[in-house]
Write an enzyme that holds these catalytic residues in place. Structure first.
Site, PDB file in Angstrom:
ATOM      1  N   ASP A  68       0.178  -1.603   0.072  1.00 31.10           N
ATOM      2  CA  ASP A  68       0.174  -0.186   0.012  1.00 31.10           C
ATOM      3  C   ASP A  68       0.899   1.764  -0.716  1.00 31.10           C
ATOM      4  O   ASP A  68       0.234   2.335  -0.654  1.00 31.10           O
ATOM      5  CB  ASP A  68      -0.713   0.229   1.182  1.00 31.10           C
ATOM      6  N   LEU A  89      -7.099   6.913   1.943  1.00 27.87           N
ATOM      7  CA  LEU A  89      -7.568   7.410   0.590  1.00 27.87           C
ATOM      8  C   LEU A  89      -6.130   7.742  -0.014  1.00 27.87           C
ATOM      9  O   LEU A  89      -6.121   8.133  -1.338  1.00 27.87           O
ATOM     10  CB  LEU A  89      -7.609   8.724   1.133  1.00 27.87           C
ATOM     11  N   ARG A  90      -5.171   6.779   0.328  1.00 29.35           N
ATOM     12  CA  ARG A  90      -3.385   6.824  -0.326  1.00 29.35           C
ATOM     13  C   ARG A  90      -4.230   6.155  -1.877  1.00 29.35           C
ATOM     14  O   ARG A  90      -3.249   7.054  -2.467  1.00 29.35           O
ATOM     15  CB  ARG A  90      -3.453   5.448  -0.010  1.00 29.35           C
ATOM     16  N   GLY A  91      -5.455   5.303  -2.254  1.00 37.16           N
ATOM     17  CA  GLY A  91      -5.689   5.311  -3.817  1.00 37.16           C
ATOM     18  C   GLY A  91      -5.866   6.377  -4.558  1.00 37.16           C
ATOM     19  O   GLY A  91      -5.120   7.107  -5.510  1.00 37.16           O
ATOM     20  N   ALA A 117      -2.671   8.940  -4.477  1.00 34.45           N
ATOM     21  CA  ALA A 117      -2.273   8.477  -6.176  1.00 34.45           C
ATOM     22  C   ALA A 117      -2.340   9.007  -7.112  1.00 34.45           C
ATOM     23  O   ALA A 117      -1.791   9.268  -8.297  1.00 34.45           O
ATOM     24  CB  ALA A 117      -1.391   7.385  -5.544  1.00 34.45           C
TER      25      ALA A 117
END
Lengths: 630, 342
Positions: free
Chosen positions: B198, B279-281, B284
């Protein structure tokens, strides 16, 4: 061909490689001649071709081959051997402890890989080597250097070398790690060669030296590179390294012959020596039935439309010629197996094996240090011990000079001597007991969940789907914790281990995707295979958990005969063996109405019984996790 | 060290090259993961990228390579102390690309007591490790899936916080360590832990080219390179310079790239439909979108950018769907097609 008329005394004249005309329809290549030729080609540019994977038992034939190779390598060339249980420090280099203690400052020492720079390194019992030594060798082969970041030392040293992997494996399951094999141009099998087959070395070191000088100037045409690449595709060799190796070997062959330009005969030879042993398919073959064709297919006729450099893309005569020559050299049994499409399966199994070996290496990995007394069986972490002692050196030295303490190891001064002021030999580094740092190892017993799945009968497809789902869900959790999953399926007349213990989702998916269903219910065989696997897991220090998904209605005996009563009796007998072996187990009853037979089975196994008429992957996963205490 | 293979001479592998360029343009993307089979040129591409990166400005005598223009909290203790007195003396250095080799020990990775100083002079001083060397640059881990667990843990912590806190051997040191993680590996040899997966902003899957023309070209160029690396690098120098210029131009353009509400919403919908965790997706995807827009000279991030970047930004963040046999790339593509048909 130019080579035949070239000035250097050419012993190749009698060799198949000097003919630029295509070899006769079915030429017989003598295995020993080929092996010697490979030794010669390797000797010209060891690091360029990566090396040789030499499959042979120790014995006169292997000794002779190694002696011949040695004779062809320049005398001043470095030669090292990596023993089976080499430590990372010895392989890569690190802190030279003795020198460090003597000098009182860190002294680095080179590892075997750097010592072998410019030469050859032998890997003993290569088929048993897994894990870090393989990674280090591969990194050195790829980059031509060793980057050291250990023990407080940062060092970059050149390490261009060729590898001779001594593969003493005797069957399909024992093979050198794929990652290394991919980086070595030559695979040689000496096992069919007898002592009488051996002949004298047709080359001398002067030939090698001359070839080395000529090598950088030798050129190869684009069409020839094209033919090599096409052959690789046709033989189902996906790695581009193999094509590169073949190109390199063709140039070396030309250099040996004294040709400035590679001839088709030399391309032929290179392709035969480098590619034939790696073929996974034959171009003219129909893909075997009931199996999807292997991924690297030969290019379709009108590929890309634009084939500027490859006008003879399809019927490249050179490529055809190479293929013919290769077909002639592939041993008959390999040919048969290729035809039956069995090669890939053997391959998958052997990767499974490698996983297990790796597992053994991982057991007891270093996990930090603790301070304290050194008890028998403990291992002192010398670097950390030195670090702990280091800040005190000045104080201790001062103390020693004032003669206040007797303390330091290893020169104990006797109490009485102090007053006499006898000069005590003072070590540069004073280490005391307090400084001892002991290496801790983490050795957690891994859990391996072995799913034994009933793939018989009509509802099999549904059950299988759920079982697959559960395996994958569990695996997703497992690999966080470094646990494993295995899968046994039984149907028809027998049980089969479909997935050896693994943590790889990629492999699991591939394996599960082609699990078929239908047929009778050889329950006893299923439990038996599962139990055998559980046993193996235990012997390697892991904790097995048997998860049986079935409705418990056995109707095929272990001999593969029909008959419900006998089959049920057998299943119960094997189930009792599970209890006797003390393997934790659970039985998941998948029949629409929970059935006493499955319950009886669970009791016989001393297993948790779980009626689950509409198994869903999520619940199954939760239950298995609870049982395994994950 | 031998001259690396030139970046511009790498044939095909467009997705990998794009992801690496994006990682080079905006370090906050969180790194690039390159997964693929053997012999696909993973390491080659990464070492090639390292060779063509533009130089960066550092405080002249700072051992951590602090950025003279950085905010106070990104400076090391020493630079912070001197900040404001006089302008920093600066110099230009190459962007560090640090190899974290397999078998590296913890002391070399996070830093440790300087043995030499301690043994010879009895002084307690800190010897910075690889994390310090990688500050403001790249940390490259080949075979990241085989890395020892305790090293992975140390890395994750530092990558998340941007600083390395060392408490060992009586030392207490804190220094900035912001780097782009670049990992490569072969998934058949072991899975990556989800926590580490991740962290990577982008992930790409490479495979060996299957068409003859490409394969011939690859083998030919590689052979030419290996025969004379220096001459080969010289030949490709101009093309590599062009790539470098594209990176610096894009970096300059990056702050001006706009992201409209609409684009943000599209990104959010994409992630929700795919069910990515956290929220990383989205972050990114948007950041990579800005970098891609900058790279291509566009003024704002549009759906065309998102469409191209959805697979690399999201494929490694999907929940495993056990009943879906298609790979995660196919799943991302499918959802993109459903939501935003081209």
């Amino acid at each position: 061909m130019a080579g035949m008329s070239a000035p250097p005394a050419n012993p190749l004249a009698k060799n198949p490689m000097s003919g630029s005309t295509p070899p006769p329809a079915t030429p017989r290549y003598h295995p020993w001649d080929d092996a010697v030729l490979i030794a010669t080609l390797f000797a010209v540019d060891p690091s360029g071709v990566g090396g040789v994977c030499l499959r042979a038992r120790p014995g006169p034939v292997r000794d002779q081959w190694l002696a011949d190779t040695r004779e062809l390598l320049p005398k001043d060339m470095h030669r090292r051997k990596i023993p089976l249980h080499v430590t990372d420090g010895r392989l890569l280099g690190g802190l030279d402890l003795m020198a460090t203690l003597r000098a009182g400052r860190p002294v680095a020492e080179h590892g075997l890989l750097v010592e072998a720079h410019g030469g050859v390194i032998e890997l003993a019992m290569a088929e048993r080597v897994r894990g870090s030594p393989i990674s280090y060798l591969c990194a050195a082969l790829d980059t031509g250097e060793v980057v050291l970041e250990r023990d407080g030392i940062a060092l970059r040293s050149p390490a261009r070398l060729g590898v001779i992997a001594l593969d003493e494996g005797s069957n399909e399951d024992e093979q050198v790690a794929d990652a290394l094999v991919d980086r070595l141009a030559f695979l040689v099998d000496l096992s069919p060669i007898g002592v009488r087959d051996m002949s004298d070395l047709p080359y001398e070191i002067v030939d090698i030296v001359a070839a080395r000088e000529r090598l950088p100037e030798v050129t190869i045409s684009e069409a020839q590179i094209g033919a090599i690449c096409q052959t690789a595709l046709a033989l189902g060799i996906p790695s581009l390294r193999t094509s590169l190796h073949a190109v390199r070997v063709a140039r070396i062959a030309a250099a040996l012959d004294g040709d400035p330009v590679v001839t088709d005969g030399q391309v032929n030879l290179a392709a035969r020596l480098v590619m034939a042993p790696r073929a996974t398919q034959l171009p003219s073959m129909e893909p075997p039935p009931d199996q999807e064709p292997p991924p690297p297919e030969p290019p379709p006729p009108d590929q890309d439309g634009e084939s500027d450099a490859n006008q003879e893309q399809r019927n490249d005569p050179l490529a055809d010629q190479i293929l013919d020559a290769i077909k002639a050299t592939i041993p008959q049994d390999l040919l048969d197996r290729l035809r039956l499409g069995q090669l890939r399966r053997a391959k998958v199994r052997s990767t499974g094996k490698s996983g297990q070996v790796q597992q053994a290496n991982m057991r007891g990995r270093p996990a930090g240090v603790r301070r304290g007394d050194l008890r028998p069986g403990d291992r002192l972490n010398l670097i950390e011990t030195l670090r702990a002692a280091a800040p005190w050196q000045r104080v201790r030295r001062a103390e020693r000079e004032r003669g206040l303490t007797p303390g330091a190891v290893p020169v104990p001064a006797k109490r009485g001597e102090r007053k006499k002021a006898v000069p005590v030999v003072m070590p540069r580094v004073a280490v005391r007991k307090d400084d001892f740092r002991i290496q801790k190892y983490k050795h957690r017993s891994e859990t391996t969940a072995i799913f034994v799945v009933d793939a018989s009968g009509s509802s099999a497809l549904h059950r299988l789907g759920e079982a697959k789902g559960a395996v994958e869900l569990l695996l997703a959790d497992c690999y966080v914790r470094r646990d494993r999953v295995a899968l046994v399926a039984f149907r028809g007349k027998m049980a089969e281990l479909l997935l050896p213990p693994t943590r790889s989702l990629v492999r699991t998916k591939r394996c599960l995707a082609d699990l078929p269903g239908g047929g009778g219910t050889p329950l006893a065989s299923g439990i038996e295979v599962g139990l055998a696997l559980a046993d193996a897991v235990k012997r390697r220090g892991g904790t097995p958990l048997l998860v049986l998904l079935t409705d418990g209605r056995a109707n095929v005996t272990r001999n593969g005969e029909g008959g419900r009563p006998k089959a049920t009796e057998e299943a119960l007998t094997v189930a009792r063996l599970v209890r006797a072996a003390g393997v934790a187990a659970m039985v998941v009853d998948t029949s629409n109405h929970p059935h006493p037979q499955a319950k009886a089975l669970a009791e016989a196994m001393d297993a948790t019984y779980m009626p689950l008429p509409h198994v869903d992957a999520g619940r199954l996963n939760a239950a298995v996790k609870a049982k395994a205490g994950l | 060290m031998p001259v690396p293979f030139p970046f511009s001479a790498i044939v095909g592998q467009e997705e990998m090259k794009l992801a690496l360029l994006i990682g080079a343009i905006d370090s906050r993307i969180g790194g690039v993961l390159v997964f693929g089979n053997r012999g696909t040129g993973k390491s080659t591409a990464i070492r090639a990228l390292a060779a063509l990166l533009p130089k960066m400005k550092v405080v002249a005598d700072c051992r951590y390579g602090c950025d003279p223009d950085a905010a106070e909290d990104v400076l090391c203790a020493e630079c912070r102390a001197h900040r404001g007195d006089t302008p920093f003396k600066t110099k230009q250095v190459p962007v560090p690309v640090v190899d974290l080799p397999l078998g590296a020990t913890e002391d070399r990775v996070i830093g440790a007591l300087d043995l030499e100083m301690a043994l010879t002079r009895g002084e307690k001083s800190f010897e910075p490790g690889l994390l310090a060397s990688a500050h403001r640059g790249f940390l490259y881990i080949d075979e990241v899936n085989l890395l020892e667990d305790h090293l992975v843990d140390a890395l994750l912590d530092v990558a998340a916080s941007g600083e390395n806190l060392v408490e060992r051997e009586g030392l207490s040191v804190r220094h900035p360590a912001r780097f782009v993680l670049i990992g490569s590996g072969n998934p058949e040899e072991g899975e990556l832990r989800p926590q580490l997966l991740d962290r990577f902003g982008l992930s790409v899957e490479v495979r060996t080219p299957q068409d003859l023309a490409t394969r011939v070209q690859v083998v030919q160029l590689r052979d030419e390179y290996e025969r004379d690396p220096n001459a080969f690098a010289e030949k490709w120098k101009r093309k590599d310079t062009k790539v470098r210029k594209r990176i610096t131009d894009a970096q300059a353009l990056l702050p001006e790239i706009e992201v409209s509400e609409k684009t943000l919403e599209q990104a959010a919908r994409l992630c929700m439909t795919l069910g990515t965790d956290g929220l990383r997706g989205e972050l990114a995807l948007i950041r990579a979108g800005r970098a891609l827009a900058a790279l291509e000279g566009d003024k704002s991030v549009e759906i065309t950018h998102l469409r191209r970047l959805a697979p690399p930004a999201l494929r490694h963040r999907l929940r495993r769907d056990p009943l879906d046999e298609s790979g995660s790339t196919a799943r991302v593509d499918r959802v993109v097609q459903e939501l935003f048909p081209a």
